[in-house]
Motif scaffolding. Sequence first.
Motif, mmCIF file in Angstrom:
data_model
loop_
_atom_site.group_PDB
_atom_site.id
_atom_site.type_symbol
_atom_site.label_atom_id
_atom_site.label_comp_id
_atom_site.label_asym_id
_atom_site.label_seq_id
_atom_site.Cartn_x
_atom_site.Cartn_y
_atom_site.Cartn_z
ATOM 1 N N LEU A 1 0.606 -1.330 0.065
ATOM 2 C CA LEU A 1 -0.254 -0.092 -0.026
ATOM 3 C C LEU A 1 1.086 1.160 0.032
ATOM 4 O O LEU A 1 0.503 2.203 -0.886
ATOM 5 C CB LEU A 1 -0.946 0.056 1.123
ATOM 6 C CG LEU A 1 -2.065 -0.937 1.138
ATOM 7 C CD1 LEU A 1 -2.664 -1.009 2.547
ATOM 8 C CD2 LEU A 1 -3.144 -0.661 0.087
ATOM 9 N N GLY A 2 1.822 1.310 1.025
ATOM 10 C CA GLY A 2 2.694 2.312 0.700
ATOM 11 C C GLY A 2 3.488 2.714 -0.514
ATOM 12 O O GLY A 2 3.521 3.872 -0.956
ATOM 13 N N LEU A 3 3.757 1.479 -1.304
ATOM 14 C CA LEU A 3 4.591 1.841 -2.418
ATOM 15 C C LEU A 3 3.587 2.409 -3.594
ATOM 16 O O LEU A 3 3.890 3.072 -4.270
ATOM 17 C CB LEU A 3 5.297 0.358 -3.083
ATOM 18 C CG LEU A 3 6.305 0.141 -2.038
ATOM 19 C CD1 LEU A 3 7.008 -1.338 -2.526
ATOM 20 C CD2 LEU A 3 7.535 1.220 -2.026
ATOM 21 N N VAL A 4 2.359 1.574 -3.571
ATOM 22 C CA VAL A 4 1.505 2.214 -4.638
ATOM 23 C C VAL A 4 0.960 3.710 -4.193
ATOM 24 O O VAL A 4 0.773 4.215 -5.271
ATOM 25 C CB VAL A 4 -0.116 1.162 -4.291
ATOM 26 C CG1 VAL A 4 -1.053 1.928 -4.960
ATOM 27 C CG2 VAL A 4 0.406 -0.177 -4.771
ATOM 28 N N GLU A 5 1.016 3.950 -2.939
ATOM 29 C CA GLU A 5 0.557 5.479 -2.771
ATOM 30 C C GLU A 5 1.530 6.157 -3.300
ATOM 31 O O GLU A 5 1.682 7.514 -3.729
ATOM 32 C CB GLU A 5 0.376 5.671 -1.111
ATOM 33 C CG GLU A 5 -0.964 5.045 -0.558
ATOM 34 C CD GLU A 5 -0.831 5.281 0.809
ATOM 35 O OE1 GLU A 5 -0.127 5.733 1.522
ATOM 36 O OE2 GLU A 5 -1.932 4.572 1.296
ATOM 37 N N ILE B 1 -3.240 -2.804 -5.248
ATOM 38 C CA ILE B 1 -2.070 -3.998 -5.230
ATOM 39 C C ILE B 1 -2.702 -5.218 -6.194
ATOM 40 O O ILE B 1 -3.617 -5.587 -5.774
ATOM 41 C CB ILE B 1 -1.599 -4.363 -3.789
ATOM 42 C CG1 ILE B 1 -1.423 -3.463 -2.793
ATOM 43 C CG2 ILE B 1 -0.551 -5.508 -3.841
ATOM 44 C CD1 ILE B 1 -1.269 -3.808 -1.537
ATOM 45 N N ARG B 2 -1.755 -5.615 -7.039
ATOM 46 C CA ARG B 2 -2.089 -6.866 -7.703
ATOM 47 C C ARG B 2 -2.004 -7.885 -7.039
ATOM 48 O O ARG B 2 -1.085 -8.227 -6.310
ATOM 49 C CB ARG B 2 -1.376 -6.765 -9.311
ATOM 50 C CG ARG B 2 -1.769 -7.990 -10.011
ATOM 51 C CD ARG B 2 -1.018 -8.019 -11.212
ATOM 52 N NE ARG B 2 -1.241 -9.230 -11.919
ATOM 53 C CZ ARG B 2 -0.133 -9.641 -13.125
ATOM 54 N NH1 ARG B 2 0.740 -8.876 -13.239
ATOM 55 N NH2 ARG B 2 -0.522 -10.662 -13.634
ATOM 56 N N ARG B 3 -2.888 -8.812 -6.873
ATOM 57 C CA ARG B 3 -2.883 -10.168 -6.207
ATOM 58 C C ARG B 3 -2.728 -11.273 -7.407
ATOM 59 O O ARG B 3 -3.649 -11.229 -8.310
ATOM 60 C CB ARG B 3 -4.213 -10.622 -5.482
ATOM 61 C CG ARG B 3 -4.607 -9.619 -4.573
ATOM 62 C CD ARG B 3 -5.832 -9.982 -3.725
ATOM 63 N NE ARG B 3 -5.690 -10.947 -2.999
ATOM 64 C CZ ARG B 3 -6.165 -12.399 -3.270
ATOM 65 N NH1 ARG B 3 -6.960 -12.325 -4.524
ATOM 66 N NH2 ARG B 3 -5.909 -13.200 -2.384
ATOM 67 N N THR B 4 -1.943 -12.066 -7.519
ATOM 68 C CA THR B 4 -1.769 -13.341 -8.308
ATOM 69 C C THR B 4 -1.745 -14.394 -7.346
ATOM 70 O O THR B 4 -0.776 -14.727 -6.572
ATOM 71 C CB THR B 4 -0.219 -13.314 -9.021
ATOM 72 O OG1 THR B 4 -0.047 -11.963 -9.672
ATOM 73 C CG2 THR B 4 -0.063 -14.404 -9.754
ATOM 74 N N VAL B 5 -2.805 -14.965 -7.541
ATOM 75 C CA VAL B 5 -3.191 -16.279 -6.781
ATOM 76 C C VAL B 5 -2.509 -17.572 -7.431
ATOM 77 O O VAL B 5 -2.544 -17.731 -8.521
ATOM 78 C CB VAL B 5 -4.712 -16.681 -6.691
ATOM 79 C CG1 VAL B 5 -4.947 -18.033 -6.181
ATOM 80 C CG2 VAL B 5 -5.347 -15.295 -6.152
ATOM 81 N N ILE B 6 -1.661 -18.277 -6.688
ATOM 82 C CA ILE B 6 -0.923 -19.203 -6.892
ATOM 83 C C ILE B 6 -1.148 -20.500 -6.123
ATOM 84 O O ILE B 6 -1.530 -20.571 -5.184
ATOM 85 C CB ILE B 6 0.626 -19.221 -6.826
ATOM 86 C CG1 ILE B 6 1.061 -18.098 -7.451
ATOM 87 C CG2 ILE B 6 1.501 -20.362 -6.870
ATOM 88 C CD1 ILE B 6 1.309 -18.158 -8.914
ATOM 89 N N PRO B 7 -1.434 -21.753 -7.184
ATOM 90 C CA PRO B 7 -1.826 -22.902 -6.342
ATOM 91 C C PRO B 7 -0.536 -23.426 -5.502
ATOM 92 O O PRO B 7 0.347 -23.336 -5.690
ATOM 93 C CB PRO B 7 -1.885 -24.120 -7.542
ATOM 94 C CG PRO B 7 -1.297 -23.406 -8.573
ATOM 95 C CD PRO B 7 -1.308 -21.840 -8.519
ATOM 96 N N ASN B 8 -1.024 -24.042 -4.364
ATOM 97 C CA ASN B 8 0.207 -24.857 -3.503
ATOM 98 C C ASN B 8 -0.658 -25.814 -2.672
ATOM 99 O O ASN B 8 -1.713 -26.064 -2.819
ATOM 100 C CB ASN B 8 0.641 -23.755 -2.456
ATOM 101 C CG ASN B 8 -0.528 -23.121 -1.307
ATOM 102 O OD1 ASN B 8 -1.637 -23.148 -1.864
ATOM 103 N ND2 ASN B 8 -0.259 -23.286 -0.202
ATOM 104 N N VAL B 9 0.246 -26.527 -2.173
ATOM 105 C CA VAL B 9 -0.137 -27.921 -1.610
ATOM 106 C C VAL B 9 -0.431 -27.636 -0.156
ATOM 107 O O VAL B 9 0.534 -27.552 0.618
ATOM 108 C CB VAL B 9 0.969 -29.180 -1.745
ATOM 109 C CG1 VAL B 9 0.462 -30.317 -1.164
ATOM 110 C CG2 VAL B 9 1.107 -29.337 -3.466
ATOM 111 N N PRO B 10 -1.485 -27.890 0.438
ATOM 112 C CA PRO B 10 -1.933 -27.453 1.718
ATOM 113 C C PRO B 10 -1.600 -28.536 3.073
ATOM 114 O O PRO B 10 -2.065 -29.143 3.696
ATOM 115 C CB PRO B 10 -3.259 -27.387 1.885
ATOM 116 C CG PRO B 10 -3.791 -28.372 0.903
ATOM 117 C CD PRO B 10 -2.713 -28.116 -0.347
#
Length: 373
Positions: free
Chosen positions: A38-42, A66-75
């Motif tokens: 948020l600080g960098l976007v501002e 802020i862009r969100r890139t959702v990545i698959p992962n193994v829980p």
Amino acid sequence: MGKSGEKDRRPLKVAIVGSRGIPGNYGGFETFAERLGLGLVEKGHSVNVYCPRASSTTDEKEYKGIRRTVIPNVPLKSLDKLSGSALSCLHAAFSGCDTILFLGVSPAVLAWVPRLTGKRLAINIDGLEWKRRKWGKFGTWYLKFSERIGCMLCQRIIADSMVLKEYVREEYGKEAEYIAYGADPVTADDEGILDKYGLKKNGYFLQVCRLEPENNSDLVIREYGSVETGLPLVIVGDAPYSDSYKVRLKEMADPRVHFAGAVYGREYDVLRGNAFCYIHAHEVGGTNPSLLEALAAGNCVAVLDVPYNVEVTDNAGLAFSRERGSLSGLLQDLVDNPGGMEELRHKAVERIRSHYSWETVIDAYEKLFIGLR
């Protein structure tokens, strides 16, 4: 204006890899990724935070700019962060970012991939994750190996405590840049929320942590059990993959101990801001966010006397050792003689204002990223 000045004025394109994603709903790295982003976007920069699917609370592609890139992962315990971090690192290597910030060492084993694609790399090594008792032999080896790779391949190493800065110098012969974590002085009074938990203002001891062995809730429960007081001990926090440890804690606890589970948002602010005393028993890590937040809330703070904790509190808190009777004696003295607590509360807030402001932290990261160009 010369080329260097024009270069400095171009917006940054930063990818943040290694947290469980934003909005923050788990721990320190998640809060950090959100606040830094948020600080960098501002400031006019572009930020992309990688969000492992197993811990993501939304599929939205953007959060407050802020862009969100959702990545698959193994829980699974052994593959959760490893799988998400590895895929995030690979994706970021071929993305449009110019700088990648690794949070923690787990993704850094693949740092050579974005290095080959021309990305500029920085790593916040956090604490000594490989020392955590929850990891088996392979996990310990992997995290130590990844720490070494990260410190070799990343152009900037960031330590959030002077103790970790010295560790990097001694272990790897490199100079880390000290940039602290941040916190906001805040007060949050709400009798309704306290009533929900059966609590009174300044009427309980508080520990906030993941329920993992290195945070020593067992030590806190053991010592609290010897304190003659009607003030309850409230433990806020949870942890995936720690069921056996959580069972043991509940078996140890007397009826005065309340396990509140994971608490976020305003309820968390109220609970941490109205305690009689905050107890911090973490032993692994650098500058711990929950400790900063407790100081920022104006708490009387008692910390386990490891170097990381003592560095943060300086003269604004009390310290105890692992020795049986050390913490219980300290707490009993506070209960019996609370007269000096107000001075400690004042010092706590001043400590945050003078050393751990978010504005200073964000400015330091922006300067570091610009310097990587």
